[in-house]
Enzyme design. Structure first.
Site, mmCIF file in Angstrom:
data_model
loop_
_atom_site.group_PDB
_atom_site.id
_atom_site.type_symbol
_atom_site.label_atom_id
_atom_site.label_comp_id
_atom_site.label_asym_id
_atom_site.label_seq_id
_atom_site.Cartn_x
_atom_site.Cartn_y
_atom_site.Cartn_z
ATOM 1 N N SER A 1 -55.304 46.042 5.759
ATOM 2 C CA SER A 1 -54.726 44.406 5.463
ATOM 3 C C SER A 1 -55.640 43.696 6.616
ATOM 4 C CB SER A 1 -53.310 44.493 6.055
ATOM 5 O OG SER A 1 -52.927 43.141 6.288
ATOM 6 N N TYR B 1 -46.872 47.324 12.111
ATOM 7 C CA TYR B 1 -47.550 47.307 10.726
ATOM 8 C C TYR B 1 -48.813 46.996 11.054
ATOM 9 C CZ TYR B 1 -49.202 45.281 6.288
ATOM 10 O OH TYR B 1 -49.948 45.068 5.148
#
Length: 258
Positions: free
Chosen positions: A138, A151
């Site tokens: 990501s 995350y």
């Protein structure tokens, strides 16, 4: 000659879209996720549309026994030549208020399972001198300012792992691609507790996967579909590499002396 592709997180979103695209390229599939009903529905549609063979492998990749079963499939099924390491999750809230058990599950899914499955695939691919590993990271892994602290840290791990594996395994005939989605409209947001009505504009999952597969076909080490100028990533890499010689110094830098 198409090769069998194993895709994790394949019941919906990015994983299901990868399944669609690889099936349309003529690849047989192994679909891995917790939601068997959704995988069955996807498999039924893709078999009818494309004629490929599709196996369903239900697994919860936060559970050690399930991770081990998928590892075994990757090690033992010589027809699998592509791993799409897609399964992952997010977690809302600030780090100081997050529950340690939730953090452990997030790390297990986003880091531990991904690493173990990449290792299982790489051990056979390197022996055979062929194969591809696609790791879904990501852009948040490059954005500590974004606020999704753990995350983002898990995705930074995936970026590093992908680059290091590309360096290590490329000379042995194994291609490794790290894909860095930006905000993509999938169910991960709802599962993280976000109200879909409050989401900003995001990339369509079909556009994301189609762009990522263009990067795959070009054998890019890192693919960032939303980044307008590839030269920006090249400059980032160049700046990082410019620092490497200094890391070997045996004395502290002058600014830390005196």
């Amino acid at each position: 000659m198409p090769t069998k592709t194993l895709i994790t997180g394949a019941s919906t979103g990015i994983g299901a879209t990868y399944a669609d695209r690889f099936a349309r390229r003529g690849h047989d599939l192994v679909l891995v996720a917790r939601d068997t009903a959704r995988m069955d529905a996807l498999a039924t549609r893709l078999r009818a549309d494309t004629g490929v063979a599709i196996d369903i492998l239900p697994a919860d990749l936060t559970e050690a026994a399930d991770i081990a079963r998928v590892e075994a499939r990757l090690r033992e099924d010589a027809d699998i030549g592509i791993l799409v390491n897609n399964a992952g999750a997010g977690l809302l809230g600030s780090f100081a208020e997050q529950d340690s058990a939730d953090l452990a599950r997030l790390i297990t899914l986003n880091v531990t399972s991904l690493t173990q499955l990449a290792n299982a695939a790489a051990s056979r691919f390197a022996r055979e001198g062929r194969g591809s590993i696609i790791n879904i990271a990501s852009v948040v892994g490059l954005m500590p300012e974004f606020g999704m602290t753990v995350y983002g840290a898990t995705k930074a791990f995936v970026i590093f792992l992908s680059q290091a594996l590309a360096h290590e395994l490329g000379p042995r005939g194994v291609y490794v691609q790290g894909v860095l989605p930006s905000g993509t409209r999938t169910e991960i947001w709802e599962r993280s507790g976000v109200d879909p009505a409050n989401l900003p504009p995001m990339m369509d999952v079909n556009d994301l996967v189609d762009a990522a597969l263009q990067g795959f076909d070009r054998h890019e080490a890192i693919t960032i579909p939303a980044l307008p100028e590839a030269a920006l990533w090249d400059a980032y890499q160049s700046a990082r590499q410019d620092m490497l010689p200094g890391f070997g110094n045996t004395l502290p830098a002058e600014r830390y002396r005196g």
